[in-house]
Design a protein around this motif. Structure first.
Motif, short mmCIF file in Angstrom:
data_model
loop_
_atom_site.label_atom_id
_atom_site.label_comp_id
_atom_site.label_asym_id
_atom_site.label_seq_id
_atom_site.Cartn_x
_atom_site.Cartn_y
_atom_site.Cartn_z
N GLU A 37 0.82 -1.21 0.00
CA GLU A 37 0.00 0.00 0.00
C GLU A 37 0.86 1.27 0.00
OE1 GLU A 37 -3.22 0.28 -0.43
OE2 GLU A 37 -3.31 -1.90 -0.66
N LEU A 38 2.05 1.18 0.59
CA LEU A 38 2.94 2.33 0.59
C LEU A 38 3.38 2.65 -0.84
CD1 LEU A 38 5.20 1.60 3.70
CD2 LEU A 38 3.04 2.84 3.59
N ALA A 39 3.72 1.61 -1.59
CA ALA A 39 4.14 1.81 -2.98
C ALA A 39 2.98 2.33 -3.82
CB ALA A 39 4.67 0.51 -3.56
N LYS A 40 1.78 1.80 -3.59
CA LYS A 40 0.60 2.28 -4.33
C LYS A 40 0.34 3.75 -4.03
CE LYS A 40 -1.91 -2.12 -4.63
NZ LYS A 40 -3.15 -2.84 -4.23
N THR A 41 0.48 4.13 -2.77
CA THR A 41 0.26 5.53 -2.39
C THR A 41 1.30 6.43 -3.04
OG1 THR A 41 -0.68 4.82 -0.27
CG2 THR A 41 0.07 7.10 -0.44
N PHE A 42 2.55 5.99 -3.03
CA PHE A 42 3.62 6.76 -3.67
C PHE A 42 3.31 7.00 -5.15
CE2 PHE A 42 7.33 6.48 -6.44
CZ PHE A 42 8.10 7.55 -6.00
N PHE A 101 13.26 5.83 -7.18
CA PHE A 101 12.41 4.82 -6.55
C PHE A 101 11.20 4.46 -7.40
CE2 PHE A 101 8.78 3.87 -3.67
CZ PHE A 101 9.21 2.62 -3.23
N ALA A 102 10.79 5.35 -8.30
CA ALA A 102 9.55 5.15 -9.05
C ALA A 102 9.55 3.83 -9.81
CB ALA A 102 9.32 6.32 -10.01
N ARG A 103 10.66 3.50 -10.48
CA ARG A 103 10.71 2.26 -11.25
C ARG A 103 10.54 1.04 -10.35
NH1 ARG A 103 14.98 -1.13 -12.76
NH2 ARG A 103 16.57 0.31 -12.01
N TYR A 104 11.17 1.08 -9.17
CA TYR A 104 11.08 -0.05 -8.25
C TYR A 104 9.67 -0.17 -7.67
CZ TYR A 104 16.14 -0.01 -8.64
OH TYR A 104 17.42 -0.04 -9.13
N ALA A 105 9.01 0.95 -7.48
CA ALA A 105 7.64 0.91 -6.98
C ALA A 105 6.73 0.23 -7.99
CB ALA A 105 7.15 2.33 -6.68
N ARG A 106 6.90 0.56 -9.27
CA ARG A 106 6.08 -0.09 -10.31
C ARG A 106 6.36 -1.59 -10.35
NH1 ARG A 106 8.19 4.31 -13.41
NH2 ARG A 106 6.71 6.05 -13.59
N GLU A 107 7.63 -1.95 -10.26
CA GLU A 107 7.99 -3.37 -10.31
C GLU A 107 7.43 -4.11 -9.10
OE1 GLU A 107 12.20 -3.59 -10.68
OE2 GLU A 107 12.22 -2.87 -12.76
N LEU A 108 7.45 -3.45 -7.94
CA LEU A 108 6.91 -4.07 -6.73
C LEU A 108 5.43 -4.37 -6.89
CD1 LEU A 108 7.23 -4.92 -3.75
CD2 LEU A 108 6.73 -2.55 -3.12
#
Length: 281
Positions: free
Chosen positions: A4-9, A64-71
């Protein structure tokens, strides 16, 4: 890390403000702020700069954006595998192609692999630079390109030989059309100079230039397989004594971490190229 943290970001990044992100996520703005603070504490960096205009990414946030999408992608794949256990037995296979190679080569290749019912396929059409980077970062297993760039960690295999030939409309042979077929074509063209690049109409996309030429007239260099049907109908003609340029097709891959049956994947591509008679673009 909490997904959820990555989705919020990502929602803040896309919407531009904490308030809009909260609205889209159906939570309070206080919750969004708390999630970002938690994420920043876990990563030990600041992700957003907030001002009256909204929120913009810091350099750390951009990385961090690319890693958030991959996560998020990995999490969704894990959910899908648990909900569809039969599909989880399929071998993941990610393939890419340049814009000029998606039809018919990529289309037929994916269709053949899907018919085998052994692969969980994903495909990506992009520029040469992006495809090479995606392979080196292991986001793609392989890609079809026209430009061979030799890196120590990559394997380059020529799978087809294409030609760029000089053709003209039989209705009107002007103006000159210069199509950007890549850096290697630029070098070959400049050595021969069939016509001036500076005074020609410029196109970055071959299929677009061909459609315009068929309707309005002109001349330029196009892939031989693509223009062959138009030569046969008499809509186009070959300009005599003009040089021809080689335009090979390469399969780029990274040898390590390929699926066990990757040789079968490559054999499927070779069969598609041999059997495809008409290239549409």
């Amino acid at each position: 890390m909490d997904v959820e943290l990555a989705k919020t970001f990502l929602e803040i990044m896309q919407s531009g403000t904490f308030a809009k992100a909260a609205e889209r996520l159906h939570v309070t703005q206080t919750t969004v702020t708390a999630r970002v603070q938690t994420l920043e504490q876990q990563l030990n960096c600041t992700l957003f700069i907030r001002n009256r205009l909204g929120a913009r990414l810091t350099p750390e946030g951009e990385r961090f954006a690319r890693y958030a999408r991959e996560l998020i992608s990995v999490w969704q794949a894990a959910q899908h595998a648990c909900q569809h256990p039969d599909e989880s037995l399929l071998t993941p296979l990610a393939l890419g192609a340049e814009h000029s190679l998606w039809n018919p080569v990529m289309v037929e290749w994916l269709a053949a692999l899907q018919a085998a019912e052994r692969f969980q396929l994903s495909s990506h059409v992009a520029t040469t630079d992006v495809l090479y980077e995606d392979i080196r970062q292991q986001r793609l297993n392989a890609a079809l390109v026209h430009s061979a760039r030799y890196y120590p960690d990559l394997q380059i295999e020529q799978v087809a030989e294409e030609k760029l030939i000089h053709v003209a409309s039989t209705q009107q042979a002007t103006p000159d059309l210069y199509i950007d077929w890549g850096e290697e074509f630029d070098q070959q063209f400049d050595r021969c100079l069939p016509f001036s690049r500076q005074t020609a109409m410029y196109y970055s996309h071959g299929p677009l230039a061909l459609h315009v030429m068929l309707r309005q007239g002109g001349n330029g260099y196009f892939r031989s397989r693509v223009v062959q049907p138009h030569l046969e109908t008499g809509a186009l003609r070959i300009i005599e004594r003009s040089p021809e340029f080689h335009y090979p097709i390469y399969l780029v891959s990274r040898p390590e971490r390929q699926p066990e049956d990757f040789d079968e994947v490559k054999q499927s591509l070779h069969r598609v190229i041999e059997q495809t008679e008409q290239w549409l673009i």
